[in-house]
Design an enzyme around this catalytic site. Structure first.
Site, PDB file in Angstrom:
ATOM      1  N   SER A 153       0.744  -1.183   0.124  1.00 23.09           N
ATOM      2  CA  SER A 153      -0.030  -0.064   0.073  1.00 23.09           C
ATOM      3  C   SER A 153       0.779   1.328   0.097  1.00 23.09           C
ATOM      4  O   SER A 153       1.613   1.220  -0.954  1.00 23.09           O
ATOM      5  CB  SER A 153      -0.959   0.119   1.086  1.00 23.09           C
ATOM      6  OG  SER A 153      -2.068   0.932   0.976  1.00 23.09           O
ATOM      7  N   ASP A 252      -9.931  -3.844  -4.618  1.00 24.37           N
ATOM      8  CA  ASP A 252      -9.345  -2.844  -4.198  1.00 24.37           C
ATOM      9  C   ASP A 252      -9.363  -1.504  -5.031  1.00 24.37           C
ATOM     10  O   ASP A 252      -9.059  -1.440  -6.209  1.00 24.37           O
ATOM     11  CB  ASP A 252      -7.765  -3.342  -4.081  1.00 24.37           C
ATOM     12  CG  ASP A 252      -7.038  -2.251  -3.363  1.00 24.37           C
ATOM     13  OD1 ASP A 252      -7.528  -1.173  -2.951  1.00 24.37           O
ATOM     14  OD2 ASP A 252      -5.675  -2.606  -3.201  1.00 24.37           O
ATOM     15  N   HIS A 282      -7.754  -5.018  -0.281  1.00 30.61           N
ATOM     16  CA  HIS A 282      -6.571  -4.544   0.056  1.00 30.61           C
ATOM     17  C   HIS A 282      -6.203  -4.677   1.548  1.00 30.61           C
ATOM     18  O   HIS A 282      -7.122  -5.051   2.238  1.00 30.61           O
ATOM     19  CB  HIS A 282      -6.932  -2.942  -0.163  1.00 30.61           C
ATOM     20  CG  HIS A 282      -5.655  -1.913   0.241  1.00 30.61           C
ATOM     21  ND1 HIS A 282      -4.977  -1.658  -0.607  1.00 30.61           N
ATOM     22  CD2 HIS A 282      -5.441  -1.362   1.532  1.00 30.61           C
ATOM     23  CE1 HIS A 282      -3.861  -0.507  -0.439  1.00 30.61           C
ATOM     24  NE2 HIS A 282      -4.141  -0.830   1.017  1.00 30.61           N
TER      25      HIS A 282
END
Length: 312
Positions: A153, A252, A282
């Site tokens: 991320s 996501d 995610h």
């Protein structure tokens, strides 16, 4: 296992599209710290260290694999959390699992968080740690060619950014990077060019609103949005980048921008492998390794680290 109707309803209920991250980020940090599972330093042979960076020091935590492999290799890990939450404590389990399943030393970086420390504080901290481990093999007995950048991320964003910074400085040259569902662009509103922002932006835990809030907390100035060290997809030139493995999650909002970054790397002449993990959300890297998405990811990661063809 595919996401069924009951699971979709539960995810929608947990997504909290109206939560104001800007007002509640400190509380969220406290919750993450309170609920994080720590690992035993004795069982996983971990220790803490600090790296100088300007007028401060950057804490790092070093995880040795349980069994010493014949060749010492390293994963330099940058954690997720939107540049606002997360720390080396909250990623203890992830990093211990990573060291065990890859037989690599894992060095986890506790970079400064926004909004107390806005862009470019996080990239500067991550770059300082990378420069130290690449420049001095005696520190951990790992040669530069055996160091791989990895992050999830916001940490995937920082991995890509450190590679761009290294190319610009010429101080070191990473050979590989692994980006899990990385943030590579700056716009996660309805005007985003990426369909996944709209398709997956409300009902799958990480909402597009949360990402927008994180971006606002992280940036120092609107001009940052055009800076490739803020949003790597804004780089005009992506040549001479490391061999790259990008793993995105099907459900996501960041899915499409991560895959777009991989395609841009290919167009610039780099080796880039892109895999979309089916039925994944995610943040799935933080799940236990019993989850199929995590198991499959580590199979791909190990093939990539060993220079082997990926088995998807």
């Amino acid at each position: 296992m595919a996401i069924n109707k009951a699971m979709r309803a539960a995810l929608k209920a947990l997504s909290y599209p109206d939560l104001d991250v800007k007002k509640n980020y400190k509380l969220e940090r406290q919750v993450i710290s309170a609920t994080s599972l720590r690992v035993s330093k004795l069982s996983y042979r971990i220790w803490d260290h600090k790296v100088p960076c300007g007028d401060h020091e950057v804490p790092v935590r070093i995880f040795n694999p349980p069994n010493d492999p014949p060749r010492r290799r390293m994963l330099l890990f940058f954690h997720g959390g939107g540049w606002v939450t997360g720390n080396i404590d909250s990623y203890d389990r992830v990093c211990a699992t990573m060291a065990r399943l890859t037989s690599h030393i894992v060095v986890s970086v506790d970079y400064r968080l926004a909004p107390e420390y806005k862009f470019p504080a996080a990239p500067e901290d991550c770059y300082a740690v990378a420069r130290e481990v690449f420049s001095d093999p005696s520190l951990l007995g790992v040669q530069p060619q055996d160091i791989t950048l990895i992050g999830d991320s916001a940490g995937g964003n920082l991995s890509a950014v450190v590679s761009l910074m290294a190319r610009a400085s010429g101080e070191f040259s990473p050979k590989r990077q692994i980006l899990f569902y990385p943030a590579t662009y700056y716009d996660h509103s309805e005007t985003s060019p990426f369909p996944s922002v709209r398709e997956n932006g409300t009902d799958y835990l990480l909402t597009s609103k949360r990402v927008c809030d994180f971006i606002d907390l992280y940036m120092s100035d609107p001009k940052d949005l055009c800076n490739p060290y803020f949003a790597p997809l804004m780089a005009k030139d992506l040549s001479h980048q490391p061999d790259t493995l990008i793993i995105t999650a099907e459900y996501d909002p960041l899915r499409d921008e991560g895959e777009a970054y991989g395609r841009r790397l290919r167009e610039a002449g780099n080796e880039a492998l892109i895999h979309r993990m089916p039925d994944a959300l995610h943040g799935f890297l933080s799940l236990p390794p019993t989850f199929v998405q995590v198991r499959r990811s580590y199979v791909m990661v190990n093939h990539f680290l060993n220079g082997e063809a990926l088995c998807e």
